[in-house]
Write an enzyme that holds these catalytic residues in place. Sequence first.
Site, PDB file in Angstrom:
ATOM      1  N   ARG A 391      -7.298  -0.810  -8.088  1.00 20.49           N
ATOM      2  CA  ARG A 391      -7.898  -2.138  -8.003  1.00 20.49           C
ATOM      3  C   ARG A 391      -8.385  -2.325  -6.571  1.00 20.49           C
ATOM      4  O   ARG A 391      -7.661  -2.037  -5.631  1.00 20.49           O
ATOM      5  CB  ARG A 391      -6.893  -3.234  -8.351  1.00 20.49           C
ATOM      6  CG  ARG A 391      -6.266  -3.113  -9.725  1.00 20.49           C
ATOM      7  CD  ARG A 391      -5.429  -4.344 -10.048  1.00 20.49           C
ATOM      8  NE  ARG A 391      -4.470  -4.087 -11.110  1.00 20.49           N
ATOM      9  CZ  ARG A 391      -4.750  -4.118 -12.399  1.00 20.49           C
ATOM     10  NH1 ARG A 391      -5.974  -4.378 -12.792  1.00 20.49           N
ATOM     11  NH2 ARG A 391      -3.819  -3.887 -13.304  1.00 20.49           N
ATOM     12  N   HIS A 451      -2.300   6.048 -11.045  1.00 19.71           N
ATOM     13  CA  HIS A 451      -1.773   4.830 -10.428  1.00 19.71           C
ATOM     14  C   HIS A 451      -1.331   5.082  -8.989  1.00 19.71           C
ATOM     15  O   HIS A 451      -0.923   4.166  -8.286  1.00 19.71           O
ATOM     16  CB  HIS A 451      -0.594   4.324 -11.274  1.00 19.71           C
ATOM     17  CG  HIS A 451      -0.144   2.940 -10.963  1.00 19.71           C
ATOM     18  ND1 HIS A 451       1.081   2.674 -10.390  1.00 19.71           N
ATOM     19  CD2 HIS A 451      -0.753   1.735 -11.131  1.00 19.71           C
ATOM     20  CE1 HIS A 451       1.214   1.365 -10.234  1.00 19.71           C
ATOM     21  NE2 HIS A 451       0.127   0.769 -10.666  1.00 19.71           N
ATOM     22  N   HIS A 608       6.375  -6.617  -4.666  1.00 18.11           N
ATOM     23  CA  HIS A 608       5.626  -5.518  -5.273  1.00 18.11           C
ATOM     24  C   HIS A 608       6.031  -4.147  -4.746  1.00 18.11           C
ATOM     25  O   HIS A 608       5.658  -3.128  -5.344  1.00 18.11           O
ATOM     26  CB  HIS A 608       4.125  -5.749  -5.042  1.00 18.11           C
ATOM     27  CG  HIS A 608       3.231  -4.929  -5.898  1.00 18.11           C
ATOM     28  ND1 HIS A 608       2.495  -3.870  -5.426  1.00 18.11           N
ATOM     29  CD2 HIS A 608       2.942  -5.015  -7.223  1.00 18.11           C
ATOM     30  CE1 HIS A 608       1.792  -3.339  -6.407  1.00 18.11           C
ATOM     31  NE2 HIS A 608       2.038  -4.010  -7.511  1.00 18.11           N
TER      32      HIS A 608
END
Length: 701
Positions: A391, A451, A608
């Site tokens: 992202r 990822h 996170h």
Amino acid sequence: MPRGPHAAASRADDQAPGDPLSDPALYFNRELSQLDFNFRVLAQAQDEAVPLLERLRYLCISCTNLDEFFEIRAATVRHAQDFGMPGAPDGLAPSTVLRRIHERAASLVEAQYRCWNELLRPALNDAGVRILGREKWNARQKRWLRTYFRDEIMPVLSPLGLDPAHPFPKILNKSLNIVVVLKGKDAFGRSGHLAIVRAPRSLPRIIQLPERVSGGEHDFVFLSSVLSEFVDELFPGMRVKGAYQFRVTRNSELIVDEEEVENLALALRDELIGRGYLRAMRLEIAADCPRPIVRTLLENFELPENAVYRIDGAVNLNRVIQVYDLVQRPDLKFPPFQPRQLPGSDAMFELLSERDVLLHHPFDAFTPVLELIRQAAEDPNVLAIKQTLYRTGKDSAIVEHLVQAARNGKDVTVVVELRARFDEEANLGLADRLQEAGVQVVYGVVGYKTHAKMLLIVRREGRRLCRYVHLGTGNYHSGTARAYTDLGLLTSDPQIGEDVHQIFQQLSGLAPLIRLHHLLQSPFTLHPGLLERIAREAQHARDGRPARIIAKMNALNEPQVIRALYAASQAGVRIDLIVRGACTLRPGVEGISDNIRVVSIVGRFLEHHRVYWFTNDGQQELYCASADWLERNLLHRVETCFPVLDAALAGRVREEALNNYLADNLNAWELQADGAYRKLAPADDAMPHSAQSWLLAKLCG
């Protein structure tokens, strides 16, 4: 979908009969645990110690999270039910999970609207921020809104009367709609009964009233209120007996058989076209909507009775988040902070040739990462840049630097993960832009989302080539770097550079299984590496040596890892887990997990970072990672887990990201053996401690 190389053994082992640590009673359900996280988010909206507009933001986050939960998690359970897929380790059948999801979600929705109607809306009104319902409009406001409706809203509406020539229209996922009950005849002599008014996405969901009209600087109304008030103007000559807003949430999980398509990008583009009209999962409708209309909608959307949620307010409550951005009231928001800047970041290669750098976001600025890429793009000695992008956000400076690097003749390779959920369309555009600039774009590995967060720069220095690396726990996204807690390591360590180089070779080519010096990698070595390290701590404990595990992550559900943690607890290993969201491990079970403590931290920033620490009989090991301890991360994705080799930096990570959070007694929730979370509070003799506030004071003060 293809599974990781260890998945088959894992799945077979998960079903091993007779293993007491596989008892379903020892596992919580992943979906229900994830759903419960939103109650902890909502608690922030209910906390009077939190600034008022921040409380509004938390309410909206809980609403948006619930949307995504139905789009992905509930839809996954529905899929499992339809296709007879086996249940999870908790032993619950998918039909049972779906029923409990609707029961728990109904409680959450009721709590959300009670928070809005009884707490936040009145408090905002008292603070001069008014979200006015139709019953509160005065004559002047109503005149202005009628004109606004006629000039700005009505021209883009296409009301649809339902009859044999006009069947029920397609309703877009999460769009605002009004079902209208009519009486009378239209110009063609047709008797009216029901009509649907769909609000196009182009219309603002929150409308700010001009101060000259309303008298208040911050007065707003919902679009749904305006539509309901003036909907009669769309049906001249007919009488509107009722107008009821509704919204449907649909499955948004894209299914692409990657082994059967020739071009993943084209296949995803085709799937995105229909994403907004996939299977319905939930219907939200005005609380006063008559039962026959509700029944009609449920039949149209093929939903069961328990999938309808009667709403005491706007069905799109999360859209009130716009008020947060429109109202510039510092007194109603968290105090601003300035991230700490890295000295020497104007010469990143010189800095990293001398020492490793640890960045703890958002307390440390993301600027050094941007600067490293910018300087690499302009440096004539830089030969190649390789990076993963999952992202990036709109107008990403990183993308601009990569484009410039390619134009400057560097060899630039970017692994773009097209299947980053809800960012697929943005990433397709990103891939096109990079390719047009001459960047070699790779879409990763069929069947495995990439990822991992990696950046590799190859630079000629004299007669040798040197590698500079950034590894992180979060995305290359400047926006989330200001809102999420994450860790990043910048290093020129030759062996780490070689490891990252090999992983990029593996992603872009057809490389064989590789042996790495320091990094652990999913889907190959991370899962067995974790099991090995947990078992090692258990053996240390059995042998009477120091043994402890502290791990921080977003979610935990991988059964083999959980069983290994149970076995370590039985051996006497003290285990502290900081798990923000879903956790299927049941702590505090006597003789099984009574040495395991699980806490969740919910504060100003979204937790996170993923950090794993093993005491290892004094030879401590500390890793940061892109991976949670979820089955998908450990077995079905490409992930990286990297050690912090510098002892001082490892000490920083342990102090800031582990011990600091374990000491939190203001924003911490402790998971109980029955599945409930208990909010912690300072003991009478203890100082109040907020982990995030401590980091703000320490690093940004």
